[in-house]
Write a protein that holds these residues in place. Structure first.
Motif, PDB file in Angstrom:
ATOM      1  N   ARG A 183      38.998  41.936  40.804  1.00  0.00           N
ATOM      2  CA  ARG A 183      37.665  42.310  41.294  1.00  0.00           C
ATOM      3  C   ARG A 183      37.644  42.342  42.820  1.00  0.00           C
ATOM      4  N   VAL A 184      38.373  41.430  43.447  1.00  0.00           N
ATOM      5  CA  VAL A 184      38.429  41.427  44.911  1.00  0.00           C
ATOM      6  C   VAL A 184      39.106  42.697  45.413  1.00  0.00           C
ATOM      7  N   VAL A 185      40.224  43.061  44.793  1.00  0.00           N
ATOM      8  CA  VAL A 185      40.953  44.267  45.215  1.00  0.00           C
ATOM      9  C   VAL A 185      40.124  45.518  44.927  1.00  0.00           C
ATOM     10  N   ALA A 186      39.434  45.532  43.787  1.00  0.00           N
ATOM     11  CA  ALA A 186      38.572  46.670  43.473  1.00  0.00           C
ATOM     12  C   ALA A 186      37.442  46.794  44.486  1.00  0.00           C
ATOM     13  N   GLY A 187      36.904  45.655  44.916  1.00  0.00           N
ATOM     14  CA  GLY A 187      35.877  45.688  45.955  1.00  0.00           C
ATOM     15  C   GLY A 187      36.418  46.222  47.270  1.00  0.00           C
ATOM     16  N   LEU A 188      37.664  45.851  47.602  1.00  0.00           N
ATOM     17  CA  LEU A 188      38.287  46.382  48.815  1.00  0.00           C
ATOM     18  C   LEU A 188      38.477  47.890  48.710  1.00  0.00           C
ATOM     19  N   LEU A 189      38.845  48.353  47.516  1.00  0.00           N
ATOM     20  CA  LEU A 189      39.000  49.792  47.291  1.00  0.00           C
ATOM     21  C   LEU A 189      37.681  50.520  47.521  1.00  0.00           C
ATOM     22  N   ALA A 190      36.602  49.982  46.965  1.00  0.00           N
ATOM     23  CA  ALA A 190      35.295  50.607  47.131  1.00  0.00           C
ATOM     24  C   ALA A 190      34.843  50.589  48.596  1.00  0.00           C
ATOM     25  N   LEU A 215      35.433  55.679  46.951  1.00  0.00           N
ATOM     26  CA  LEU A 215      34.363  54.744  46.593  1.00  0.00           C
ATOM     27  C   LEU A 215      34.128  54.740  45.083  1.00  0.00           C
ATOM     28  N   LEU A 216      34.091  55.919  44.477  1.00  0.00           N
ATOM     29  CA  LEU A 216      33.902  55.997  43.029  1.00  0.00           C
ATOM     30  C   LEU A 216      35.055  55.334  42.281  1.00  0.00           C
ATOM     31  N   ALA A 217      36.267  55.504  42.785  1.00  0.00           N
ATOM     32  CA  ALA A 217      37.418  54.850  42.153  1.00  0.00           C
ATOM     33  C   ALA A 217      37.255  53.334  42.196  1.00  0.00           C
ATOM     34  N   GLY A 218      36.768  52.813  43.328  1.00  0.00           N
ATOM     35  CA  GLY A 218      36.525  51.381  43.421  1.00  0.00           C
ATOM     36  C   GLY A 218      35.442  50.899  42.476  1.00  0.00           C
ATOM     37  N   LEU A 219      34.393  51.708  42.311  1.00  0.00           N
ATOM     38  CA  LEU A 219      33.326  51.340  41.377  1.00  0.00           C
ATOM     39  C   LEU A 219      33.829  51.358  39.935  1.00  0.00           C
ATOM     40  N   PHE A 220      34.687  52.329  39.603  1.00  0.00           N
ATOM     41  CA  PHE A 220      35.304  52.355  38.276  1.00  0.00           C
ATOM     42  C   PHE A 220      36.128  51.097  38.051  1.00  0.00           C
ATOM     43  N   ALA A 221      36.891  50.704  39.075  1.00  0.00           N
ATOM     44  CA  ALA A 221      37.730  49.511  38.943  1.00  0.00           C
ATOM     45  C   ALA A 221      36.885  48.251  38.786  1.00  0.00           C
ATOM     46  N   LEU A 222      35.749  48.194  39.481  1.00  0.00           N
ATOM     47  CA  LEU A 222      34.864  47.040  39.339  1.00  0.00           C
ATOM     48  C   LEU A 222      34.231  46.988  37.953  1.00  0.00           C
ATOM     49  N   ARG A 223      33.896  48.150  37.413  1.00  0.00           N
ATOM     50  CA  ARG A 223      33.201  48.195  36.128  1.00  0.00           C
ATOM     51  C   ARG A 223      34.158  48.049  34.942  1.00  0.00           C
ATOM     52  N   TYR A 224      35.298  48.727  35.000  1.00  0.00           N
ATOM     53  CA  TYR A 224      36.187  48.761  33.839  1.00  0.00           C
ATOM     54  C   TYR A 224      37.548  48.118  34.093  1.00  0.00           C
ATOM     55  N   GLY A 225      37.775  47.616  35.303  1.00  0.00           N
ATOM     56  CA  GLY A 225      39.104  47.104  35.646  1.00  0.00           C
ATOM     57  C   GLY A 225      39.581  45.956  34.783  1.00  0.00           C
ATOM     58  N   SER A 226      38.664  45.162  34.247  1.00  0.00           N
ATOM     59  CA  SER A 226      39.075  44.038  33.408  1.00  0.00           C
ATOM     60  C   SER A 226      39.754  44.500  32.123  1.00  0.00           C
ATOM     61  N   ARG A 227      39.541  45.752  31.713  1.00  0.00           N
ATOM     62  CA  ARG A 227      40.161  46.283  30.501  1.00  0.00           C
ATOM     63  C   ARG A 227      41.487  46.979  30.781  1.00  0.00           C
ATOM     64  N   TRP A 228      41.791  47.209  32.054  1.00  0.00           N
ATOM     65  CA  TRP A 228      43.006  47.944  32.393  1.00  0.00           C
ATOM     66  C   TRP A 228      44.227  47.052  32.262  1.00  0.00           C
ATOM     67  N   PRO A 229      45.377  47.625  31.957  1.00  0.00           N
ATOM     68  CA  PRO A 229      46.607  46.819  31.810  1.00  0.00           C
ATOM     69  C   PRO A 229      47.092  46.329  33.163  1.00  0.00           C
ATOM     70  N   THR A 230      47.956  45.312  33.120  1.00  0.00           N
ATOM     71  CA  THR A 230      48.590  44.786  34.323  1.00  0.00           C
ATOM     72  C   THR A 230      50.078  45.072  34.257  1.00  0.00           C
ATOM     73  N   MET A 231      50.759  44.766  35.346  1.00  0.00           N
ATOM     74  CA  MET A 231      52.200  44.955  35.354  1.00  0.00           C
ATOM     75  C   MET A 231      52.847  44.116  34.268  1.00  0.00           C
ATOM     76  N   SER A 232      53.952  44.598  33.741  1.00  0.00           N
ATOM     77  CA  SER A 232      54.628  43.927  32.638  1.00  0.00           C
ATOM     78  C   SER A 232      55.002  42.507  33.011  1.00  0.00           C
ATOM     79  N   GLY A 233      54.804  41.599  32.076  1.00  0.00           N
ATOM     80  CA  GLY A 233      55.114  40.200  32.309  1.00  0.00           C
ATOM     81  C   GLY A 233      56.583  39.927  32.516  1.00  0.00           C
ATOM     82  N   ARG A 234      57.443  40.853  32.118  1.00  0.00           N
ATOM     83  CA  ARG A 234      58.870  40.595  32.282  1.00  0.00           C
ATOM     84  C   ARG A 234      59.285  40.607  33.739  1.00  0.00           C
ATOM     85  N   TYR A 235      58.396  41.155  34.622  1.00  0.00           N
ATOM     86  CA  TYR A 235      58.706  41.164  36.033  1.00  0.00           C
ATOM     87  C   TYR A 235      58.154  39.929  36.735  1.00  0.00           C
TER      88      TYR A 235
END
Length: 218
Positions: A99-106, A161-181
């Motif tokens: 959420r912090v990074v998404a806020g920085l993006l926005a 700005l819209l990309a940041g708002l998307f990340a704030l709204r839906y970012g919790s559902r997005w995948p993260t980097m693989s745990g093997r790294y």
């Protein structure tokens, strides 16, 4: 007499509910990436175009001058690069960090849009060029005109700005980097040393180097 089985019949509701959610996450992810990448590209390209034109008084005539976005303000391009970095970092962090990074993006998109919009009517860059060209520090630009590129740059900032708002709204559902790294700090088990082969002198020397007795039976 008939008996009714008490075995529950599986219901596909959970799977049906999960499928739309997964599809929605993919769509929001694709939209966020597209908006962020497109916005940053637009800002970087448009900020290098001519934003203002005018004429500087030189001797008994005038000299045409122009200023691009970097001459007027370098802030939109710098914030676009910050936005790109934040867009990538969104997938490297989780939970509150995301959420912090998404806020920085926005915020980077908002700052790029505002700085480009304010620079659309700026004349300071051309006045400075006029003073340098004429050798007169009090000289100012004449016949000043502006192009549409500052507004194109501002539009690119709004996309970020819209990309940041998307990340704030839906970012919790997005995948993260693989745990093997990722390393969790758990010590990895060490392999037990192979018993030395009496027929291989190099194995005997390696065992002696480790402080082992190669003649001792396991």
């Amino acid at each position: 007499m008939e008996y009714v089985s008490a075995v529950p019949v599986p219901q596909p509701r959970a799977e049906a509910a999960a499928a739309p959610d997964s599809a929605g996450s993919r769509r929001s992810l694709a939209a966020g990436l597209l908006l962020g990448a497109a916005g940053a590209t637009v800002v970087l390209l448009a900020s290098g175009q001519t934003w203002a034109e005018g004429k500087a008084p030189v001797g008994g005539g005038t000299l045409p001058l122009s200023a691009d976005g970097q001459d007027v303000t370098g802030l939109p391009a710098a914030l676009a690069i910050v936005g790109l970095a934040a867009l990538v970092a969104v997938f490297a962090v989780r939970a509150a960090g995301r959420r912090v990074v998404a806020g920085l993006l926005a915020l980077s998109g908002l700052g790029a849009a505002l700085s480009a919009f304010l620079g659309a009517s700026d004349s300071a860059a051309l006045d400075e060029k006029a003073a340098q060209t004429s050798g007169d520090s009090a000289a100012t630009i004449t016949a000043l005109s502006h192009t549409a590129w500052p507004y194109v740059t501002a539009a690119g900032g709004l996309l970020i700005l819209l990309a940041g708002l998307f990340a704030l709204r839906y970012g919790s559902r997005w995948p993260t980097m693989s745990g093997r790294y990722e390393r969790d700090g758990t010590p990895r088990p060490r392999k037990a040393p192979r018993a030395p082969d009496p027929d291989r002198p190099e194995d005997l020397w390696k065992a002696l180097d480790r402080g082992e007795d190669p003649t001792r039976e396991a």
